[in-house]
Design a protein around this motif. Structure first.
Motif, PDB file in Angstrom:
ATOM      1  N   TYR A  30       0.852  -1.372   0.251  1.00  8.54           N
ATOM      2  CA  TYR A  30      -0.078   0.123  -0.180  1.00  8.54           C
ATOM      3  C   TYR A  30       0.775   1.193  -0.056  1.00  8.54           C
ATOM      4  N   SER A  31       2.126   1.020  -0.408  1.00  8.79           N
ATOM      5  CA  SER A  31       2.820   2.353  -0.307  1.00  8.79           C
ATOM      6  C   SER A  31       2.922   2.932  -1.784  1.00  8.79           C
ATOM      7  N   ASP A  32       3.408   4.482  -1.359  1.00  6.85           N
ATOM      8  CA  ASP A  32       3.073   5.223  -2.691  1.00  6.85           C
ATOM      9  C   ASP A  32       4.347   4.849  -3.732  1.00  6.85           C
ATOM     10  N   ILE A  33       4.012   5.052  -4.953  1.00  8.15           N
ATOM     11  CA  ILE A  33       5.046   4.904  -5.956  1.00  8.15           C
ATOM     12  C   ILE A  33       5.252   6.404  -6.433  1.00  8.15           C
ATOM     13  N   ILE A  34       6.638   6.552  -6.443  1.00  7.78           N
ATOM     14  CA  ILE A  34       7.370   7.844  -6.724  1.00  7.78           C
ATOM     15  C   ILE A  34       7.420   7.961  -8.296  1.00  7.78           C
ATOM     16  N   HIS A  35       6.765   8.873  -9.127  1.00  9.40           N
ATOM     17  CA  HIS A  35       6.686   9.193 -10.412  1.00  9.40           C
ATOM     18  C   HIS A  35       7.806  10.155 -10.505  1.00  9.40           C
ATOM     19  N   PRO A  36       8.987   9.362 -11.048  1.00 13.19           N
ATOM     20  CA  PRO A  36      10.222  10.273 -11.332  1.00 13.19           C
ATOM     21  C   PRO A  36      10.367  11.295 -12.273  1.00 13.19           C
ATOM     22  N   ALA A  37      10.982  12.642 -11.920  1.00 14.88           N
ATOM     23  CA  ALA A  37      11.038  13.518 -12.897  1.00 14.88           C
ATOM     24  C   ALA A  37      11.869  13.456 -14.110  1.00 14.88           C
ATOM     25  N   GLU A  38      12.480  12.351 -14.328  1.00 16.44           N
ATOM     26  CA  GLU A  38      13.206  11.894 -15.080  1.00 16.44           C
ATOM     27  C   GLU A  38      12.360  10.881 -16.316  1.00 16.44           C
ATOM     28  N   SER A  39      11.361  10.820 -15.943  1.00 21.51           N
ATOM     29  CA  SER A  39      10.514  10.024 -16.854  1.00 21.51           C
ATOM     30  C   SER A  39       9.085  10.504 -17.209  1.00 21.51           C
ATOM     31  N   ASN A  40       8.833  10.462 -18.543  1.00 21.28           N
ATOM     32  CA  ASN A  40       7.348  10.919 -18.856  1.00 21.28           C
ATOM     33  C   ASN A  40       6.413   9.639 -19.213  1.00 21.28           C
ATOM     34  N   GLU A  41       6.937   8.536 -19.110  1.00 14.38           N
ATOM     35  CA  GLU A  41       6.310   7.282 -19.770  1.00 14.38           C
ATOM     36  C   GLU A  41       6.149   6.267 -18.691  1.00 14.38           C
ATOM     37  N   VAL A  42       5.575   6.312 -17.515  1.00 13.78           N
ATOM     38  CA  VAL A  42       5.814   5.497 -16.502  1.00 13.78           C
ATOM     39  C   VAL A  42       4.455   4.470 -16.608  1.00 13.78           C
ATOM     40  N   ASP A  43       4.601   3.117 -16.427  1.00 17.93           N
ATOM     41  CA  ASP A  43       3.722   2.102 -17.050  1.00 17.93           C
ATOM     42  C   ASP A  43       3.619   1.267 -15.925  1.00 17.93           C
ATOM     43  N   TRP A  44       2.454   0.365 -15.936  1.00 23.27           N
ATOM     44  CA  TRP A  44       2.059  -0.674 -14.986  1.00 23.27           C
ATOM     45  C   TRP A  44       2.304  -2.056 -15.662  1.00 23.27           C
TER      46      TRP A  44
ATOM     47  N   ALA B  32       9.710   2.605 -16.466  1.00 19.60           N
ATOM     48  CA  ALA B  32       9.604   3.867 -17.086  1.00 19.60           C
ATOM     49  C   ALA B  32      10.139   3.611 -18.627  1.00 19.60           C
ATOM     50  N   ARG B  33       9.032   3.687 -19.604  1.00 20.30           N
ATOM     51  CA  ARG B  33       9.203   2.965 -20.895  1.00 20.30           C
ATOM     52  C   ARG B  33      10.257   3.901 -21.675  1.00 20.30           C
ATOM     53  N   ASP B  34      10.429   4.926 -21.462  1.00 19.92           N
ATOM     54  CA  ASP B  34      11.347   5.861 -22.355  1.00 19.92           C
ATOM     55  C   ASP B  34      12.631   5.468 -21.743  1.00 19.92           C
ATOM     56  N   TRP B  35      13.061   5.147 -20.500  1.00 16.37           N
ATOM     57  CA  TRP B  35      14.323   4.590 -20.423  1.00 16.37           C
ATOM     58  C   TRP B  35      14.560   3.342 -20.782  1.00 16.37           C
ATOM     59  N   GLN B  36      13.375   2.381 -20.652  1.00 14.39           N
ATOM     60  CA  GLN B  36      13.584   1.153 -21.135  1.00 14.39           C
ATOM     61  C   GLN B  36      13.561   0.915 -22.571  1.00 14.39           C
ATOM     62  N   MET B  37      13.107   1.703 -23.434  1.00 10.04           N
ATOM     63  CA  MET B  37      12.864   1.610 -24.813  1.00 10.04           C
ATOM     64  C   MET B  37      13.701   2.386 -25.583  1.00 10.04           C
ATOM     65  N   LYS B  38      14.125   3.669 -25.190  1.00  8.86           N
ATOM     66  CA  LYS B  38      14.679   4.817 -25.972  1.00  8.86           C
ATOM     67  C   LYS B  38      15.735   5.207 -25.742  1.00  8.86           C
ATOM     68  N   ARG B  39      16.166   4.962 -24.465  1.00  4.62           N
ATOM     69  CA  ARG B  39      17.559   5.430 -23.767  1.00  4.62           C
ATOM     70  C   ARG B  39      18.311   4.629 -23.198  1.00  4.62           C
ATOM     71  N   ASN B  40      19.583   4.684 -22.868  1.00  8.44           N
ATOM     72  CA  ASN B  40      20.713   4.025 -22.088  1.00  8.44           C
ATOM     73  C   ASN B  40      21.011   2.782 -23.158  1.00  8.44           C
ATOM     74  N   GLY B  41      20.870   2.756 -24.409  1.00 10.21           N
ATOM     75  CA  GLY B  41      21.262   1.883 -25.223  1.00 10.21           C
ATOM     76  C   GLY B  41      20.068   0.820 -25.265  1.00 10.21           C
TER      77      GLY B  41
END
Length: 330
Positions: free
Chosen positions: A160-174, A209-218
């Motif tokens: 039941y804890s909060d999930i922090i939406h990081p400022a570094e991502s615009n594409e947070v998914d479930w 974070a789909r942007d970091w998973q699919m577009k960034r960091n190789g």
């Protein structure tokens, strides 16, 4: 043994842990009664904090999701106070938990905070593209071997804890996932013996974070998967014999009460036994290690148009016979 029995365990009536309660603090009444053991030694193992000792992790047994809880550390003060250490004690600790469940009477705590059922694991093993329907929605071939990646243990938070939406991502998914927890050390484990190494099953949300998973960091998956709070886990470790069949359970995810994912664990490509055998070829498995077995179809990134989580959203991940995670995005 008689002394341990006379010390008896605390029964905690949990109130408000179900729908409508996002927080992790749960009240419990002072009712004392004998727990039903009609289903043998089937158990739901939890970690929690008490209201008067917020720094002291405790291990307990829960009768059902949202039901009565026995404080194992009150029942036997020699038991470890974390789930990882409890599992390391093996059958000795499990037998004590069974005796506590059978005894089932002692004084109560007034309030508890439910924690993830295991913390600080040696490893969090994740499996990609492991649902047939998830492969179909991506229009990719069903894997012939398990696709393995990981999260860091620091991503784990409570049910039941909060999930922090990081400022570094615009594409947070479930991603709702069936997870299991290793109960004893093993290497090169045979598939037919794999279940002997599994302590039980729980629910996970592989927040991504789909942007970091699919577009960034190789396009490596790790960073996009392992931001802090990106692995809600719980509410309990449900022992193997407490489930009708872990590979025939309904599984779903709701965002703001709208169903986004709805499937069945019978869609798993590689089931628990195969994953334990496969991964243990490469690394030694230790008590407390967590496996996330993959997610079904319905994730946000493959919707048309894509849908991503925003601050203020509530995500619920639910699996039949195990329980529900309920987390707010902040």
């Amino acid at each position: 043994m008689m002394q341990a029995l006379t010390n008896a365990a605390a029964i905690l009536r949990l109130v408000g842990a179900r729908p409508g309660s996002i927080g992790s603090k749960l009240s419990c009444c002072l009712q004392v009664r004998r727990l039903s053991v009609s289903k043998g030694w089937r158990m739901r193992l939890i970690q929690f904090l008490t209201a008067d000792d917020q720094n002291g992790v405790r291990v307990g047994v829960q009768e059902k999701d949202g039901g009565n809880v026995i404080d194992l550390n009150l029942f036997d003060s020699s038991l470890p106070r974390t789930m990882k250490e409890f599992l390391e004690k093996g059958e000795t600790a499990m037998e004590t938990a069974r005796r506590a469940l059978d005894c089932g009477n002692a004084m109560c705590h007034s309030e508890i905070t439910l924690l993830p059922p295991v913390t600080h694991p040696d490893k969090v093993v994740c499996v990609g593209m492991n649902y047939m329907d998830h492969c179909l929605e991506q229009k990719v071939a069903i894997p012939k071997e398990p696709i393995i990646f990981s999260k860091f243990g620091s991503s784990i938070v409570g049910p039941y804890s909060d999930i922090i939406h990081p400022a570094e991502s615009n594409e947070v998914d479930w991603e709702v996932e069936l997870a299991f927890v290793i109960g004893k050390k093993g290497k090169h484990i045979k598939k037919e013996e794999a279940m002997d190494y599994v302590a039980g099953f729980t629910v996970a949300n592989d927040v991504s974070a789909r942007d970091w998973q699919m577009k960034r960091n190789g396009k490596q998956w790790l960073l996009g998967k392992t931001f802090d709070t990106f692995c809600p886990l719980g509410p309990a470790i449900v022992t193997r014999d407490a489930l009708s069949d872990p590979h025939k359970l309904g599984i779903l995810c709701r965002v703001n009460e709208e169903v986004m994912q709805e499937s069945n664990t019978n869609q798993l490509v590689f089931k628990t036994e195969a994953l334990v055998a496969w991964v243990s070829q490469f690394v030694t498995l230790y008590p407390g290690d967590v496996f996330l077995t993959g997610t079904p179809s319905g994730v946000g990134v493959f919707r048309k148009p894509p849908v991503f989580l925003k601050r203020g959203d509530t995500v619920e991940c639910e699996i039949d016979e195990i329980g529900t995670l309920r987390n707010v995005i902040i």
